[in-house]
Design a protein around this motif. Structure first.
Motif, PDB file in Angstrom:
ATOM      1  N   UNK A 113     -27.598 -40.986 139.280  1.00 19.85           N
ATOM      2  CA  UNK A 113     -27.599 -38.985 139.464  1.00 19.85           C
ATOM      3  C   UNK A 113     -26.713 -38.636 137.934  1.00 19.85           C
ATOM      4  N   UNK A 114     -25.877 -39.883 137.700  1.00 23.47           N
ATOM      5  CA  UNK A 114     -25.138 -38.966 135.743  1.00 23.47           C
ATOM      6  C   UNK A 114     -26.828 -39.371 134.796  1.00 23.47           C
ATOM      7  N   UNK A 115     -27.519 -40.313 135.123  1.00 30.24           N
ATOM      8  CA  UNK A 115     -28.285 -41.154 134.291  1.00 30.24           C
ATOM      9  C   UNK A 115     -29.594 -39.596 134.953  1.00 30.24           C
ATOM     10  N   UNK A 116     -29.795 -39.534 135.756  1.00 31.89           N
ATOM     11  CA  UNK A 116     -31.072 -38.330 136.263  1.00 31.89           C
ATOM     12  C   UNK A 116     -30.408 -37.114 135.074  1.00 31.89           C
ATOM     13  N   UNK A 117     -29.589 -36.368 135.308  1.00 36.34           N
ATOM     14  CA  UNK A 117     -28.543 -35.299 135.546  1.00 36.34           C
ATOM     15  C   UNK A 117     -28.913 -35.151 133.367  1.00 36.34           C
ATOM     16  N   UNK A 118     -29.101 -36.494 133.163  1.00 36.61           N
ATOM     17  CA  UNK A 118     -28.827 -36.436 131.386  1.00 36.61           C
ATOM     18  C   UNK A 118     -30.016 -36.123 130.839  1.00 36.61           C
ATOM     19  N   UNK A 121     -30.975 -33.455 130.897  1.00 40.97           N
ATOM     20  CA  UNK A 121     -30.784 -32.369 129.736  1.00 40.97           C
ATOM     21  C   UNK A 121     -31.285 -32.561 128.360  1.00 40.97           C
ATOM     22  N   UNK A 122     -32.233 -34.187 128.401  1.00 32.94           N
ATOM     23  CA  UNK A 122     -32.802 -34.112 127.386  1.00 32.94           C
ATOM     24  C   UNK A 122     -33.902 -33.473 127.361  1.00 32.94           C
ATOM     25  N   UNK A 123     -34.634 -32.902 128.627  1.00 32.61           N
ATOM     26  CA  UNK A 123     -36.061 -32.313 128.800  1.00 32.61           C
ATOM     27  C   UNK A 123     -35.788 -30.878 128.947  1.00 32.61           C
ATOM     28  N   UNK A 124     -34.339 -30.856 128.968  1.00 26.15           N
ATOM     29  CA  UNK A 124     -34.547 -29.215 128.711  1.00 26.15           C
ATOM     30  C   UNK A 124     -34.063 -28.850 127.378  1.00 26.15           C
ATOM     31  N   UNK A 125     -33.823 -30.198 126.483  1.00 27.19           N
ATOM     32  CA  UNK A 125     -33.440 -29.812 124.820  1.00 27.19           C
ATOM     33  C   UNK A 125     -34.898 -29.920 124.236  1.00 27.19           C
ATOM     34  N   UNK A 154     -31.028 -29.591 137.211  1.00 22.89           N
ATOM     35  CA  UNK A 154     -29.888 -30.061 136.138  1.00 22.89           C
ATOM     36  C   UNK A 154     -28.388 -30.050 137.113  1.00 22.89           C
ATOM     37  N   UNK A 155     -28.030 -29.135 137.570  1.00 25.18           N
ATOM     38  CA  UNK A 155     -27.304 -28.095 138.536  1.00 25.18           C
ATOM     39  C   UNK A 155     -26.585 -29.672 139.567  1.00 25.18           C
ATOM     40  N   UNK A 156     -27.597 -29.542 140.145  1.00 27.60           N
ATOM     41  CA  UNK A 156     -27.596 -30.039 141.365  1.00 27.60           C
ATOM     42  C   UNK A 156     -27.248 -31.391 141.369  1.00 27.60           C
ATOM     43  N   UNK A 157     -27.266 -32.688 140.709  1.00 26.09           N
ATOM     44  CA  UNK A 157     -27.783 -33.460 140.155  1.00 26.09           C
ATOM     45  C   UNK A 157     -25.939 -33.787 139.196  1.00 26.09           C
ATOM     46  N   UNK A 158     -25.363 -32.374 138.615  1.00 26.75           N
ATOM     47  CA  UNK A 158     -24.160 -32.657 138.383  1.00 26.75           C
ATOM     48  C   UNK A 158     -23.493 -32.558 139.575  1.00 26.75           C
ATOM     49  N   UNK A 159     -23.827 -31.484 140.626  1.00 26.72           N
ATOM     50  CA  UNK A 159     -22.523 -31.513 141.906  1.00 26.72           C
ATOM     51  C   UNK A 159     -23.180 -32.725 142.873  1.00 26.72           C
TER      52      UNK A 159
END
Length: 301
Positions: A113-118, A121-125, A154-159
């Motif tokens: 989950x942490x890697x997916x979120x990261x 984040x890169x895609x969003x940037x 991204x918010x979901x994977x952070x949670x």
């Protein structure tokens, strides 16, 4: 002397006569046993407990499960105790292995989950950088909307990364920051107020993802169209658990949507997406028009 009992302790039956089993039981197990035995009464004649025991010349630790039953006379006098026990060592070892495997799986899942979120984040940037280099307004809006969808996930994977149980995630802890994150992506955020009245209830990650997409589409629609020609605006959000049915509403005090259209046949991709996600939730979405627009999403928890 029970021959099976003697065999278990690797002794001759005669060796166990007048011998006490208590020295073979480690603390705190002994305290648990004595407490359980003390609970036996005429009204509660039987108790069951598990404990460790040290056996044999090698002082091996094994697990036992015992059921102790008090036999009482009609006038309530204790006549005798009967005890039936079994060795459950193999079962206990299997349980410990399963527990260790589950803990390892949870650690790995959190890391995923942490890697997916990261990655998101890169895609969003990258999407943000792309919009900064574009001059076509339609293209900028399309990429910005796509970026907002990525942000909701991204918010979901952070949670999910922070949650102890991926199947029981706090709706309030997900929904509140998600709304703020979406609104912050629009230039008009400074003049938009939000009022939130969110009850907390738990929900699984799959349905939370679907709700995140619905929320993103509604908030994006509001921020783009609801407050045209207005100096400021208000978005009111409520969520409640009514007899295990979630009722979530998102309302603006803007200019209002045009007269009703069936969401599934709407020309806009966002409204179609809301309808698709609601169907996946096995729920329903309705639109109310009174001093603005209100979207109400309902589904069974």
């Amino acid at each position: 002397m029970n021959t099976a009992y003697a065999w278990y302790y690797k002794k001759q039956p005669a060796e166990l006569i007048n011998q006490n089993f208590i020295p073979h039981i480690p603390e705190p197990d002994l305290s648990i046993i004595l407490k359980k035995i003390a609970e036996i009464s005429k009204d509660n004649p039987s108790v069951t407990y598990t404990h460790r025991i040290i056996t044999g010349p090698a002082q091996e630790t094994r697990w036992q499960c015992w059921t102790q039953t008090g036999i009482y006379s009609p006038d309530g006098r204790l006549i005798e105790f009967q005890a039936v026990g079994e060795d459950i060592t193999e079962r206990k070892l299997d349980e410990e292995k399963i527990k260790a495997l589950l803990e390892e799986k949870e650690v790995l899942l959190k890391e995923v989950h942490h890697r997916i979120k990261n990655n998101m984040h890169a895609i969003s940037g990258l999407m943000s950088l792309q919009t900064a280099s574009l001059k076509d307004k339609t293209a900028v809006e399309a990429i910005s909307e796509a970026r907002n969808r990525v942000v909701s996930m991204m918010v979901l994977y952070d949670k999910l990364y922070c949650a102890e149980d991926c199947n029981k995630i706090s709706f309030k802890n997900y929904f509140t920051p998600l709304v703020d994150e979406i609104i912050c992506n629009f230039p008009s955020q400074a003049v938009i107020q939000t009022e939130k009245n969110i009850d907390d209830f738990t929900i699984d990650s799959k349905r939370l993802s679907q709700l995140g997409i619905i929320t993103n589409e509604i908030i994006t629609n509001i921020m783009k169209y609801a407050f045209r020609g207005m100096a400021n605006g208000l978005i009111t959000l409520t969520a409640s658990d009514v007899n295990r049915r979630a009722v979530i509403s998102i309302q603006d005090n803007g200019v209002g949507l045009p007269e009703p259209k069936d969401l599934s046949s709407s020309d806009g991709f966002g409204l179609k997406l809301i309808d698709i996600m609601a169907r996946q939730l096995k729920g329903a979405v309705r639109i109310e028009r009174d001093k603005g627009t209100k979207f109400v999403v309902e589904f069974n928890l």
